[in-house]
Motif scaffolding. Structure first.
Motif, short mmCIF file in Angstrom:
data_model
loop_
_atom_site.label_atom_id
_atom_site.label_comp_id
_atom_site.label_asym_id
_atom_site.label_seq_id
_atom_site.Cartn_x
_atom_site.Cartn_y
_atom_site.Cartn_z
N THR A 284 0.83 -1.20 0.00
CA THR A 284 0.00 0.00 0.00
C THR A 284 0.87 1.26 0.00
N PRO A 285 0.25 2.42 -0.23
CA PRO A 285 1.03 3.66 -0.12
C PRO A 285 1.73 3.82 1.23
N ASP A 286 1.07 3.46 2.32
CA ASP A 286 1.71 3.56 3.65
C ASP A 286 2.91 2.64 3.73
N TRP A 287 2.79 1.44 3.16
CA TRP A 287 3.89 0.48 3.13
C TRP A 287 5.05 1.04 2.30
N ILE A 288 4.73 1.72 1.19
CA ILE A 288 5.77 2.33 0.35
C ILE A 288 6.53 3.39 1.15
N ILE A 289 5.80 4.19 1.90
CA ILE A 289 6.45 5.25 2.70
C ILE A 289 7.35 4.64 3.76
N GLU A 290 6.90 3.58 4.40
CA GLU A 290 7.72 2.91 5.42
C GLU A 290 9.02 2.39 4.80
N ASN A 291 8.90 1.78 3.63
CA ASN A 291 10.10 1.29 2.96
C ASN A 291 10.97 2.44 2.47
N GLY A 292 10.31 3.55 2.10
CA GLY A 292 11.07 4.73 1.72
C GLY A 292 11.88 5.26 2.89
N LYS A 293 11.29 5.27 4.06
CA LYS A 293 12.00 5.72 5.27
C LYS A 293 13.21 4.84 5.54
N LYS A 294 13.01 3.53 5.42
CA LYS A 294 14.13 2.58 5.63
C LYS A 294 15.23 2.83 4.60
N MET A 295 14.83 3.03 3.36
CA MET A 295 15.79 3.27 2.28
C MET A 295 16.63 4.51 2.55
N TYR A 296 15.98 5.61 2.89
CA TYR A 296 16.72 6.85 3.09
C TYR A 296 17.52 6.84 4.39
N ASN A 297 17.06 6.07 5.38
CA ASN A 297 17.85 5.88 6.59
C ASN A 297 19.18 5.18 6.27
N GLU A 298 19.12 4.21 5.40
CA GLU A 298 20.30 3.40 5.09
C GLU A 298 21.19 4.04 4.03
N LEU A 299 20.62 4.89 3.19
CA LEU A 299 21.39 5.51 2.11
C LEU A 299 22.50 6.39 2.66
N SER A 300 22.17 7.29 3.59
CA SER A 300 23.18 8.17 4.20
C SER A 300 22.57 8.89 5.39
N THR A 301 23.43 9.45 6.23
CA THR A 301 22.93 10.21 7.38
C THR A 301 22.18 11.44 6.90
N GLU A 302 22.64 12.02 5.78
CA GLU A 302 21.99 13.23 5.25
C GLU A 302 20.57 12.93 4.77
N THR A 303 20.41 11.84 4.02
CA THR A 303 19.07 11.52 3.51
C THR A 303 18.16 11.05 4.63
N SER A 304 18.71 10.42 5.66
CA SER A 304 17.91 9.99 6.80
C SER A 304 17.28 11.18 7.50
N ALA A 305 18.10 12.20 7.77
CA ALA A 305 17.60 13.42 8.44
C ALA A 305 16.57 14.12 7.57
N PHE A 306 16.86 14.18 6.27
CA PHE A 306 15.94 14.83 5.33
C PHE A 306 14.57 14.15 5.30
N PHE A 307 14.54 12.83 5.14
CA PHE A 307 13.25 12.17 4.97
C PHE A 307 12.45 12.18 6.26
N GLN A 308 13.14 12.11 7.38
CA GLN A 308 12.42 12.21 8.66
C GLN A 308 11.79 13.59 8.80
N PHE A 309 12.48 14.61 8.36
CA PHE A 309 11.94 15.97 8.36
C PHE A 309 10.66 16.02 7.53
N MET A 310 10.68 15.42 6.35
CA MET A 310 9.50 15.40 5.48
C MET A 310 8.33 14.70 6.15
N LEU A 311 8.61 13.60 6.81
CA LEU A 311 7.54 12.86 7.49
C LEU A 311 7.02 13.62 8.71
#
Length: 565
Positions: A284-311
């Motif tokens: 579902t869209p919610d599941w996509i967002i959860e996986n997106g959060k995991k992805m950006y958390n693992e990609l880099s510290t910069e993207t982790s902070a960014f995506f958490q800000f968006m959420l």
């Protein structure tokens, strides 16, 4: 913590804004030191940022819900007053360029600000304000018309975005009927669409003439802030695409026809990539967002902070729904230092592309928040698209999270589509050059020009007798042509740069990612070709760059046993 719903909109009092602005401008004009000049500039930019914030809030909320009478009334307000706001900016730019502290200001802010200011001054005069108001109203009319689509199909009604999944249906008859239903909307509104565009072309021609140009082409380039390349360079780039990419794309379509088991690939087959069905997100869209959060958390510290800000600030509106405008975009809300992502999830792989593409834009603007001049929050469009398209590739290692057993399908289709897009992208660009070089063309002559370009750049295309498409009207679905003239070659230039980032990431991922981060942090502080150079990329305009960038992708695609996917 404030979320987007809490971001406050209040209609600007334009006379009061002008009074405040000119007071600050007078302080800038009479500054006796560089420090005073900078203080006055900061005050001017604070006013500009606030106006842009209010306009952005209106634009976002009106596009999320086209039935919201309040925000559509406010959108009309900005359509009327944006040219006056533009006049304020142009007045400031004139003073900036003749400031006695210009050399010191250039040292502090860089030359790009001054080059952008020169573009704006050439593309604006007080005399064209009524024409700009008319242009704004006509572009809004187009976006509202497209958003109003309520298309009957097999017992239900759909928006244009909601019809999207039917284009990928395994049943060929379903694909064809879905396309016919989609085109019925455009055919029924043909006269209105023709009239809107005819008005826009003629209005833009009048704007060009009042500014002292022969036609709108040069004005379009000035608006797009193309300070380090010109139309002849773009023409040579299109030639590279015609000679190098069109044959590759045509072969990929031939492989696709064989793969899905059809003798002749029709237009309604183009989005159906595999006989066993296209790769789609497995949740579902919610599941996509959860996986997106995991992805950006693992990609880099910069993207982790960014995506958490968006959420945390609820800066994503992603699902397709009735009354929502079509398409996707990222914008930046200055007063809140907040990117915002708008899209229309519809259950196709495009949902994941949005999560990476628009997030690339958002991550860049988030990384550029430190700039004190609004011109640098985003770079010019062709540079901005490097961030978005490259992010699509940098996130490849996480695609299995979204597509599971179909991940190789997704990558093959995504890379194929990236190549096949290029001829279409340059066709849109050449079409606009032709239209604005011939502003008195009839709607039929424009359609003939588009059909001719399809035969040049998309020789595989077969509309199977669907009359509206055979007439050459396909271009009317491309909102950029109406709303943002000459904004399209940008995607193709950036795609060549993104291909280079993909190759670099295969060779040395850590170095490639750091180059990408550094590029994002530069924001709009440099023009396109300087940004490309700073990232260690070759200019798409250089002879041979297109072939070198694409050969890596072509080799990858031909190593895959696509018949087995």
């Amino acid at each position: 913590m404030q979320t987007f719903a809490d971001y406050t909109y209040e209609r600007p009092d334009i006379p009061k804004v002008k009074e405040d602005f000119y007071q600050k401008l007078e302080q800038f004009q009479h500054a006796s030191s560089i420090e005073q000049a900078i203080t006055a500039m900061d005050a001017i930019n604070k006013i500009r940022n606030h106006l842009s914030t209010m306009e952005n809030l209106v634009f976002i909320r009106a596009s999320i819900d086209t039935h919201d009478a309040f925000y559509h009334n406010e959108r009309d307000f900005f359509d009327e007053h944006l040219p006056e706001i533009q006049e304020l900016t142009a007045t400031f730019y004139k003073e900036l360029l003749k400031s006695p502290f210009k050399a010191q200001l250039q040292k502090k802010y860089g030359s790009q600000l001054f080059d952008l200011a020169a573009c704006e001054i050439k593309a604006f005069s007080k005399e064209i304000i009524p024409l700009l108001q008319k242009e704004n109203k006509r572009t809004s009319a187009y976006s509202k018309l497209i958003a109003s689509a309520d298309i009957a199909f097999r017992g239900n009604t759909y928006t244009l975005a909601q019809l999207g999944p039917f284009a990928e249906d395994p049943d060929r008859q379903t694909r064809k009927e879905a396309l016919e239903a989609r085109q019925s909307f455009f055919a029924e509104n043909k006269e209105t669409l023709d009239r809107i565009y005819d008005d826009l072309v003629k209005t833009r021609q009048q704007i060009a003439e009042k500014l002292g140009f022969n036609n709108f082409v040069e004005v379009g380039y000035l608006r797009m802030q193309r300070v380090d390349y010109h139309a002849e360079m773009v023409q040579r780039f299109r030639k590279q695409v015609e000679e190098v990419i069109v044959p590759i794309a045509t072969k990929l379509y031939e492989k696709q026809a064989k793969r899905i088991g059809v003798d002749t690939l029709k237009f309604y087959d183009e989005s159906f990539v595999f006989a066993s069905g296209n790769a789609t997100p497995k949740g579902t869209p919610d599941w996509i967002i959860e996986n997106g959060k995991k992805m950006y958390n693992e990609l880099s510290t910069e993207t982790s902070a960014f995506f958490q800000f968006m959420l945390d600030h609820e800066l994503l509106d992603l699902e397709a729904k009735k009354g929502k405008e079509s398409g996707g975009y990222c914008t930046y809300i200055e007063d809140y230092q907040s990117p915002f992502i708008f899209s229309n999830f519809n259950g196709t792989s495009g949902d994941i592309d949005v999560l990476t593409h628009e997030a690339g834009h958002a991550f860049q603007s988030y990384s550029s928040r430190h700039f004190s001049v609004p011109e640098y929050y985003f770079p010019t469009s062709e540079s901005a698209e490097i961030h978005s398209m490259s992010m699509e590739f940098f996130t490849y290692p996480w695609m299995e999270n979204f597509f599971k057993e179909d991940v190789e399908k997704y990558k093959y289709a995504h890379l194929s589509d990236a190549i096949q897009f290029l001829p279409y992208g340059v066709a849109v660009d050449e079409f606009q050059h032709l239209v604005y070089e011939n502003p008195n063309w009839t709607p039929e002559e424009r359609n003939q020009a588009w059909r001719s370009l399809e035969k040049k750049y998309l020789p595989h295309r077969d509309y199977d007798g669907i009359e509206h498409l055979e007439s050459g009207a396909f271009w009317q679905k491309q909102g950029h042509i109406y709303e943002d003239p000459f904004y399209y070659i940008d995607y193709t230039l950036a795609q060549i740069c993104a291909f280079q980032f993909l190759k670099k990431s295969q060779e040395n991922r850590e170095k490639a990612w750091q180059d990408y981060i550094d590029l994002c942090k530069l924001g709009g502080s440099k023009p396109f070709l300087e940004l490309v150079q700073s990232a260690g990329l070759a200019s798409p305009f250089e002879e041979g760059t297109v072939e070198a960038a694409v050969s890596f992708i072509e080799d990858w695609l031909y190593k895959v046993d696509d018949q087995a996917l």
